[in-house]
Scaffold this active site. Structure first.
Site, PDB file in Angstrom:
ATOM      1  N   CYS A  21       0.836  -1.203   0.000  1.00 16.09           N
ATOM      2  CA  CYS A  21       0.000   0.000   0.000  1.00 16.09           C
ATOM      3  C   CYS A  21       0.876   1.260   0.000  1.00 16.09           C
ATOM      4  O   CYS A  21       1.900   1.297  -0.681  1.00 16.09           O
ATOM      5  CB  CYS A  21      -0.963  -0.067   1.183  1.00 16.09           C
ATOM      6  SG  CYS A  21      -2.408   1.010   1.060  1.00 16.09           S
ATOM      7  N   THR A  22       0.529   2.262   0.775  1.00 12.42           N
ATOM      8  CA  THR A  22       1.287   3.519   0.761  1.00 12.42           C
ATOM      9  C   THR A  22       2.654   3.406   1.441  1.00 12.42           C
ATOM     10  O   THR A  22       3.409   4.379   1.473  1.00 12.42           O
ATOM     11  CB  THR A  22       0.489   4.650   1.429  1.00 12.42           C
ATOM     12  OG1 THR A  22       0.165   4.255   2.767  1.00 12.42           O
ATOM     13  CG2 THR A  22      -0.795   4.942   0.676  1.00 12.42           C
TER      14      THR A  22
END
Lengths: 290, 290
Positions: free
Chosen positions: B165-166
């Site tokens: 993800c981020t």
């Protein structure tokens, strides 16, 4: 996914503007604060067109936590439930002591979970009563009178009685699956029968208000299914995109039918003792139910 | 999946025999204990034929944890890594204080995570350096000099530098993705470019020793991919069956391409501020790298 949360976050956060319309992250003067408040209101107003994706009555969700549970079984559905607006989530246990610390018969979990609510303080009517799986915890819970009495009681009034993985064996030991189609971890499907349930292999099995998921990672599929039932299909789709749930397993080995023979055989041999112990536990639990 | 763990569990547990060959769960006399020890040895011997599914050198895995991370981003890969034999897993943070308690700018997480190892005590050479995602934590970490210095240092010697993800934006802010293909949460692909990476949408993107996963739930696909690289494809397949990872999303809405238009539009609008803030943060982080 929680519009009010995002707006509150934007208002409170040092990352001001994170979820509001684009603007400087360094806003700080009183004029800028006023602009921010206006922008947030405009943002909220604009979001009203999406009420079908975010609205709905307050939901009360109770999730059992216990020593020896498998963390992914809990966290998969939790990631889905946390994305809902207008809900409260209770992590339920006998006490507020963290579960997953060193216990007789169970290794310390790397991430102990602190319950948020004791059984005694659990709200009376739950929209969702949820039980995660995990060994060896499941077998202990199946014969824990306090846990069984709690689940039997809350199961009477819960809108949905649900589980993931071996959590269904605990529901069964509490008499909550008698005559219901249900699923569990692939290696333990037979055990459901000893508890009076109708073993029904599947990723998510729905029979009236009983919703049971398959092993471990089925919790995400399960969570989206429950959201569709509690809110709407569109709502569940929004949560799915939010969680970028577009699975692409690099291998095809996720079920006994798909796994290579040697992999299946390895796990079958590893689980011989577990299968036996689970069956014996289920037989004793069923006798106690009478 | 950890043979020695299962055997130790069988030896220590009140659920004796859980993972050994089938026998009474009530064994207790010294003759029964002796039988149990023999059975465990036989079981261990029998399992040697599966060494390809369980063997391999010791692995040292370091996973960053931080306030404002998304728990599923951490727990998906962790569920996979915990299924490995012969590994140690470190949950890394500045201190051993739980992360996810109330923080300025971040709401309390329902399950705070207690780090196991401080940055100062992190082993020198990691097989896997892993960074989970989550907002708003990611943006804070991208500008936290202590976190950035730690990752830049460990990233030099880690066998694999990885994220979900981020988390890749944090790796990028530490200069670890310059010139590498990488992915991140679907809504923030553009931000990778500001950090010198080559945005490459995908569930799991491998470029030399950089392995980055897509949003949130991609962590399970990511974990299995890494296990195949660390051990073998067969090993990863065994873990996949152990976790019953045979996903069957009830809806097809897990990517911006698949989601209904209104769902995509809703999240796009919700993320306007986040996209802006992430881009500005990335530009500042890149400047600092020089």
């Amino acid at each position: 996914m929680d519009r009010r949360y995002f707006v509150r976050l934007a208002a409170l956060s040092s990352l001001a503007g994170l979820f509001g319309p684009a603007r400087s992250a360094e806003a700080g003067s009183s004029a800028e604060v006023a602009t921010k408040a206006t922008a947030e209101q405009q943002h909220l107003d604009a979001m009203h067109k999406y009420d079908a994706l975010t609205g709905g009555p307050k939901l009360t969700i109770g999730m059992l936590v216990y020593p020896g549970m498998f963390l992914q079984d809990l966290v998969g559905p939790l990631a889905v439930f946390e994305a809902l607006m207008n809900r409260e989530i209770h992590l339920l246990w006998k006490t507020l002591d963290p579960v997953g610390n060193e216990q007789p018969g169970a290794p310390a979990a790397l991430i102990p979970v602190k319950p948020t609510t004791t059984f005694a303080n659990c709200p009376k009517n739950l929209d969702v009563l949820f039980v995660p799986g995990g060994v060896p915890g499941t077998l202990t819970m199946m014969e824990d009178p306090e846990v069984i009495a709690f689940l039997a009681d809350k199961g009477k009034t819960a809108r949905y009685v649900t589980s993931v993985c071996t959590g269904s064996l605990i529901l069964g030991a509490a008499g909550l699956l008698t005559g219901y189609k249900a699923t569990t971890y692939w290696a333990l499907q037979d055990v459901l029968q000893e508890l009076g349930a109708i073993p029904t292999p599947g990723r998510v099995v729905v029979d009236r208000n009983r919703v049971t998921g398959g092993g471990v990672t089925a919790g995400i599929d399960f969570g989206l299914q429950i959201v569709a039932m509690l809110r709407s299909e569109a709502y569940a789709q929004a949560v799915q995109l939010y969680l970028e749930y577009d699975p692409a397993p690099p291998f095809q080995s996720g079920s006994p039918e798909k796994a290579p023979a040697v992999v299946k055989q390895f796990l079958d041999e590893m689980f011989v003792g577990l299968k036996h112990a689970a069956k014996q536990t289920a037989i004793r639990a069923r006798k106690r139910l009478g």
